[in-house]
Design an enzyme around this catalytic site. Sequence first.
Site, PDB file in Angstrom:
ATOM      1  N   ARG A  50      -9.596 -17.328 -11.765  1.00  0.00           N
ATOM      2  CA  ARG A  50      -9.303 -18.764 -11.665  1.00  0.00           C
ATOM      3  C   ARG A  50      -9.923 -19.367 -10.414  1.00  0.00           C
ATOM      4  NH1 ARG A  50      -3.126 -17.867 -11.493  1.00  0.00           N
ATOM      5  NH2 ARG A  50      -4.089 -16.350 -10.107  1.00  0.00           N
ATOM      6  N   ASP A 185      -8.114   6.149 -15.689  1.00  0.00           N
ATOM      7  CA  ASP A 185      -7.420   6.821 -14.586  1.00  0.00           C
ATOM      8  C   ASP A 185      -8.547   7.326 -13.704  1.00  0.00           C
ATOM      9  OD1 ASP A 185      -6.426   8.875 -12.917  1.00  0.00           O
ATOM     10  OD2 ASP A 185      -4.690   9.092 -14.201  1.00  0.00           O
ATOM     11  N   HIS A 186      -8.779   6.633 -12.577  1.00  0.00           N
ATOM     12  CA  HIS A 186     -10.034   6.895 -11.864  1.00  0.00           C
ATOM     13  C   HIS A 186     -10.120   8.318 -11.296  1.00  0.00           C
ATOM     14  CE1 HIS A 186      -7.825   5.706  -8.156  1.00  0.00           C
ATOM     15  NE2 HIS A 186      -8.748   6.361  -7.498  1.00  0.00           N
ATOM     16  N   LYS A 190     -13.503  11.560 -10.751  1.00  0.00           N
ATOM     17  CA  LYS A 190     -13.932  12.181  -9.489  1.00  0.00           C
ATOM     18  C   LYS A 190     -14.670  13.478  -9.792  1.00  0.00           C
ATOM     19  CE  LYS A 190     -10.135  10.281  -6.705  1.00  0.00           C
ATOM     20  NZ  LYS A 190     -10.671   9.489  -5.613  1.00  0.00           N
ATOM     21  N   ASP A 243       2.956   4.933  -9.314  1.00  0.00           N
ATOM     22  CA  ASP A 243       1.597   4.621  -8.883  1.00  0.00           C
ATOM     23  C   ASP A 243       0.688   5.847  -8.910  1.00  0.00           C
ATOM     24  OD1 ASP A 243      -0.278   2.741  -7.752  1.00  0.00           O
ATOM     25  OD2 ASP A 243      -0.060   3.785  -5.832  1.00  0.00           O
ATOM     26  N   HIS A 248      -2.342   9.918 -11.997  1.00  0.00           N
ATOM     27  CA  HIS A 248      -3.327  10.802 -11.364  1.00  0.00           C
ATOM     28  C   HIS A 248      -2.840  12.252 -11.242  1.00  0.00           C
ATOM     29  CE1 HIS A 248      -5.105   7.023 -10.571  1.00  0.00           C
ATOM     30  NE2 HIS A 248      -4.518   6.750  -9.432  1.00  0.00           N
ATOM     31  N   LYS A 353      -5.311  11.823   4.956  1.00  0.00           N
ATOM     32  CA  LYS A 353      -5.709  11.703   3.546  1.00  0.00           C
ATOM     33  C   LYS A 353      -6.136  13.087   3.087  1.00  0.00           C
ATOM     34  CE  LYS A 353      -8.831   9.261   0.388  1.00  0.00           C
ATOM     35  NZ  LYS A 353      -7.919   8.570  -0.508  1.00  0.00           N
TER      36      LYS A 353
HETATM   37  N1  LIG Z   1      -7.225  -2.497  -5.742  1.00  0.00           N
HETATM   38  C1  LIG Z   1      -7.232  -1.193  -5.961  1.00  0.00           C
HETATM   39  O1  LIG Z   1      -7.637  -0.379  -5.106  1.00  0.00           O
HETATM   40  C2  LIG Z   1      -6.775  -0.654  -7.286  1.00  0.00           C
HETATM   41  C3  LIG Z   1      -6.318  -1.479  -8.294  1.00  0.00           C
HETATM   42  N2  LIG Z   1      -5.956  -0.971  -9.486  1.00  0.00           N
HETATM   43  C4  LIG Z   1      -5.464  -1.838 -10.554  1.00  0.00           C
HETATM   44  O2  LIG Z   1      -6.404  -2.873 -10.819  1.00  0.00           O
HETATM   45  C5  LIG Z   1      -5.727  -4.045 -11.219  1.00  0.00           C
HETATM   46  C6  LIG Z   1      -6.179  -5.207 -10.313  1.00  0.00           C
HETATM   47  O3  LIG Z   1      -5.805  -4.897  -8.986  1.00  0.00           O
HETATM   48  P1  LIG Z   1      -6.391  -5.684  -7.735  1.00  0.00           P
HETATM   49  O4  LIG Z   1      -7.830  -6.003  -7.923  1.00  0.00           O
HETATM   50  O5  LIG Z   1      -5.983  -4.891  -6.551  1.00  0.00           O
HETATM   51  O6  LIG Z   1      -5.549  -7.031  -7.766  1.00  0.00           O
HETATM   52  P2  LIG Z   1      -5.888  -8.441  -7.069  1.00  0.00           P
HETATM   53  O7  LIG Z   1      -4.588  -9.126  -6.897  1.00  0.00           O
HETATM   54  O8  LIG Z   1      -6.786  -8.289  -5.905  1.00  0.00           O
HETATM   55  O9  LIG Z   1      -6.736  -9.193  -8.187  1.00  0.00           O
HETATM   56  C7  LIG Z   1      -6.139  -9.772  -9.313  1.00  0.00           C
HETATM   57  C8  LIG Z   1      -7.202 -10.509 -10.073  1.00  0.00           C
HETATM   58  O10 LIG Z   1      -6.612 -11.095 -11.213  1.00  0.00           O
HETATM   59  C9  LIG Z   1      -7.099 -12.427 -11.317  1.00  0.00           C
HETATM   60  N3  LIG Z   1      -6.137 -13.254 -12.022  1.00  0.00           N
HETATM   61  C10 LIG Z   1      -4.829 -13.432 -11.734  1.00  0.00           C
HETATM   62  N4  LIG Z   1      -4.273 -14.280 -12.611  1.00  0.00           N
HETATM   63  C11 LIG Z   1      -5.259 -14.650 -13.472  1.00  0.00           C
HETATM   64  C12 LIG Z   1      -5.307 -15.498 -14.591  1.00  0.00           C
HETATM   65  N5  LIG Z   1      -4.260 -16.135 -15.037  1.00  0.00           N
HETATM   66  N6  LIG Z   1      -6.488 -15.615 -15.215  1.00  0.00           N
HETATM   67  C13 LIG Z   1      -7.585 -14.961 -14.787  1.00  0.00           C
HETATM   68  N7  LIG Z   1      -7.600 -14.143 -13.736  1.00  0.00           N
HETATM   69  C14 LIG Z   1      -6.446 -13.987 -13.085  1.00  0.00           C
HETATM   70  C15 LIG Z   1      -7.244 -12.857  -9.885  1.00  0.00           C
HETATM   71  O11 LIG Z   1      -8.170 -13.912  -9.808  1.00  0.00           O
HETATM   72  P3  LIG Z   1      -7.800 -15.421  -9.418  1.00  0.00           P
HETATM   73  O12 LIG Z   1      -6.697 -15.391  -8.412  1.00  0.00           O
HETATM   74  O13 LIG Z   1      -9.092 -15.925  -8.924  1.00  0.00           O
HETATM   75  O14 LIG Z   1      -7.374 -16.006 -10.692  1.00  0.00           O
HETATM   76  C16 LIG Z   1      -7.865 -11.608  -9.284  1.00  0.00           C
HETATM   77  O15 LIG Z   1      -9.241 -11.573  -9.524  1.00  0.00           O
HETATM   78  C17 LIG Z   1      -4.231  -3.730 -11.122  1.00  0.00           C
HETATM   79  O16 LIG Z   1      -3.780  -3.303 -12.382  1.00  0.00           O
HETATM   80  C18 LIG Z   1      -4.193  -2.569 -10.149  1.00  0.00           C
HETATM   81  O17 LIG Z   1      -3.061  -1.762 -10.352  1.00  0.00           O
HETATM   82  C19 LIG Z   1      -6.054   0.378  -9.762  1.00  0.00           C
HETATM   83  C20 LIG Z   1      -6.496   1.245  -8.811  1.00  0.00           C
HETATM   84  C21 LIG Z   1      -6.860   0.829  -7.481  1.00  0.00           C
HETATM   85  O1  LIG Z   2      -4.577   4.230  -8.196  1.00  0.00           O
HETATM   86  C1  LIG Z   2      -4.355   4.247  -7.002  1.00  0.00           C
HETATM   87  O2  LIG Z   2      -5.065   5.093  -6.247  1.00  0.00           O
HETATM   88  C2  LIG Z   2      -5.186   4.881  -4.849  1.00  0.00           C
HETATM   89  C3  LIG Z   2      -5.708   6.194  -4.280  1.00  0.00           C
HETATM   90  O3  LIG Z   2      -6.971   6.423  -4.803  1.00  0.00           O
HETATM   91  P1  LIG Z   2      -8.014   7.355  -4.020  1.00  0.00           P
HETATM   92  O4  LIG Z   2      -9.166   7.444  -4.940  1.00  0.00           O
HETATM   93  O5  LIG Z   2      -8.309   6.657  -2.727  1.00  0.00           O
HETATM   94  O6  LIG Z   2      -7.318   8.645  -3.789  1.00  0.00           O
HETATM   95  C4  LIG Z   2      -3.884   4.490  -4.223  1.00  0.00           C
HETATM   96  O7  LIG Z   2      -4.096   4.127  -2.871  1.00  0.00           O
HETATM   97  C5  LIG Z   2      -3.323   3.300  -4.964  1.00  0.00           C
HETATM   98  O8  LIG Z   2      -2.036   2.960  -4.426  1.00  0.00           O
HETATM   99  C6  LIG Z   2      -3.192   3.597  -6.430  1.00  0.00           C
HETATM  100  O9  LIG Z   2      -2.860   2.401  -7.120  1.00  0.00           O
END
Ligand SMILES: NC(=O)C1=CN([C@@H]2O[C@H](COP(=O)(O)OP(=O)(O)OC[C@H]3O[C@@H](n4cnc5c(N)ncnc54)[C@H](OP(=O)(O)O)[C@@H]3O)[C@@H](O)[C@H]2O)C=CC1
Ligand SMILES: O=C1O[C@H](COP(=O)(O)O)[C@@H](O)[C@H](O)[C@H]1O
Length: 501
Positions: A50, A185-186, A190, A243, A248, A353
């Site tokens: 957005r 599941d990243h 690895k 989490d 994982h 870590k």
């Molecule tokens: N960050 C990480 O290291 C990791 C994240 N994840 C998973 O990835 C997913 C995203 O996490 P993360 O990137 O950290 O979260 P963020 O909060 O950083 O990003 C959320 C995103 O969703 C978008 N968004 C929210 N509401 C809307 C909407 N109504 N329409 C369109 N876009 C929307 C936001 O964009 P905007 O506000 O511009 O709309 C933003 O780009 C989660 O499920 C998380 O668990 C998994 C592993 C690691």
């Molecule tokens: O999915 C997740 O993984 C990270 C850890 O990932 P790693 O590749 O750095 O080991 C974790 O920090 C996060 O909370 C979780 O959502």
Amino acid sequence: MQSNKRPPASVLFIFGGSGDLNYRKLTPALYNLFLDNWMPDQFAIAGIGRSAYSNEKYHEHLLDGVTKFSRRKGKQNGHWTDFTQHVSYLQMDGDDAAAYHKITDLVKEKEEEWGVHPNVIFYLAVAPQLVPSIAQKLGALKICGEKGTTRIVVEKPFGHDLESAHELNLLLSSMFAEEQIFRIDHYLGKETVQNILALRFANALFEPLWNRNYIDHIQITAAEAVGLEGRGGYFEHAGALRDMVQNHILQILCMIAMEPPVSFDANEIRNKKVDVLNAIRRITKEQVHDFAVRGQYSGGWKKGEKVVGYRQEEGVNPQSNIDTFAAVKFYIDNWRWQGVPFYVRTGKYLNQKATHITLHFKQAPHYAFPPESAETWRSNRLTISIQPNMDISIRFQAKRPGQTMMLDPVDMTFDYDAAGEHAPEAYETLLLDVMEGDATLFMRNDQVDAAWRVIMPILEAWENRPPQDFPNYAPDSWGPDAADALIARDGHTWLNLPPTP
Ligand SMILES: NC(=O)C1=CN([C@@H]2O[C@H](COP(=O)(O)OP(=O)(O)OC[C@H]3O[C@@H](n4cnc5c(N)ncnc54)[C@H](OP(=O)(O)O)[C@@H]3O)[C@@H](O)[C@H]2O)C=CC1
Ligand SMILES: O=C1O[C@H](COP(=O)(O)O)[C@@H](O)[C@H](O)[C@H]1O
């Protein structure tokens, strides 16, 4: 650049294009695939969110992430402009069905430009509560009916509990065929996690030992030195068990415990893994305190820096009972593993870590050496270090050079680190697999359900019984004392490997 067999023409839509995951992981991974000549000849990437970005500002934002987080550490950014020719930003609200024509318009445009019907991939890098709404709207698009060429990638956590995961699976499967759904599941991407399969199933050496006859117990540690990193709002609804353990850690456990696959067919591997999950002993809510320990960090010092406790973090309830640490003892009730405990633990703000798996072998049946010859004679172990160290190490007793029969434990180590910055990151492997349509490293619906079933009694017991002692561990420690007691009751101690020099 090397010449690779590359995936077909693809358009990749990243919902959450303005978010953290795309900034830190997805775009750096896609750029590395581009530099390594793995991207299709014809591809387009559209970030969706957005927030307002011009394409130019969006590219600048992404380049910042690449410079900070790519394994290449900013090297080779000279090709960035070529890469950005393929990258655009679509400002739209995922809840607004009327905006979805932007997606079909872009696909149509690329189809006309390239003269082929491309793969269309929807990557849902958004909060879990948004997934059903977006998936429903995507399912209604005509292009999603085209099996095989349209795929949806769903980030973890997949659901919030067994029931919601089940509902999400039902929703997705009402719109997409199973082979179109990629539950990511990243950890499975690895290199060192994938190498577990090579170690176990490409070597005859270990197989005779890999069972209850020779293995005393197994430990899996996924310790994090970092805290919440601004994800308080998310973590408050998750906790360490959801989490890290539900996904994982249980996936790693499956790779250690699974039976040998007949082939590397995606379903064959997933069948063998789901067998492990189904064989994990179910505990009752009343038994949870004998099998699981939860922790939450207090404020304190982390490598010389003052940090606040979990309850003082932004987005966190000041009375929160969410676990930032979890340790669990699992048993696998099958022929191979009967009676062998698997101890797993994970936590934020731990001492370092370190993700590693150790197989601790039973003691020699008869020890003929004088008792004073060695500190301990139960020292045979195999350690698989996933990160940051990437190695496999076998520990055994050897004679100390000299005139007396004294023994010392020694390590024989294979260093996987040698690949260094050339080893692909997990998200590179997984994104390439999605473009190629290979689901081997992704979770099938029954795997997700089975993993939730394993941890539900613990989640329910923890939700119903508030902890009396939170916060119960200090930053920079190895978690609460109760976690040491969990394993000490069985006569063992957690293995904390020394940090990388
Ligand atoms: N960050 C990480 O290291 C990791 C994240 N994840 C998973 O990835 C997913 C995203 O996490 P993360 O990137 O950290 O979260 P963020 O909060 O950083 O990003 C959320 C995103 O969703 C978008 N968004 C929210 N509401 C809307 C909407 N109504 N329409 C369109 N876009 C929307 C936001 O964009 P905007 O506000 O511009 O709309 C933003 O780009 C989660 O499920 C998380 O668990 C998994 C592993 C690691
Ligand atoms: O999915 C997740 O993984 C990270 C850890 O990932 P790693 O590749 O750095 O080991 C974790 O920090 C996060 O909370 C979780 O959502």
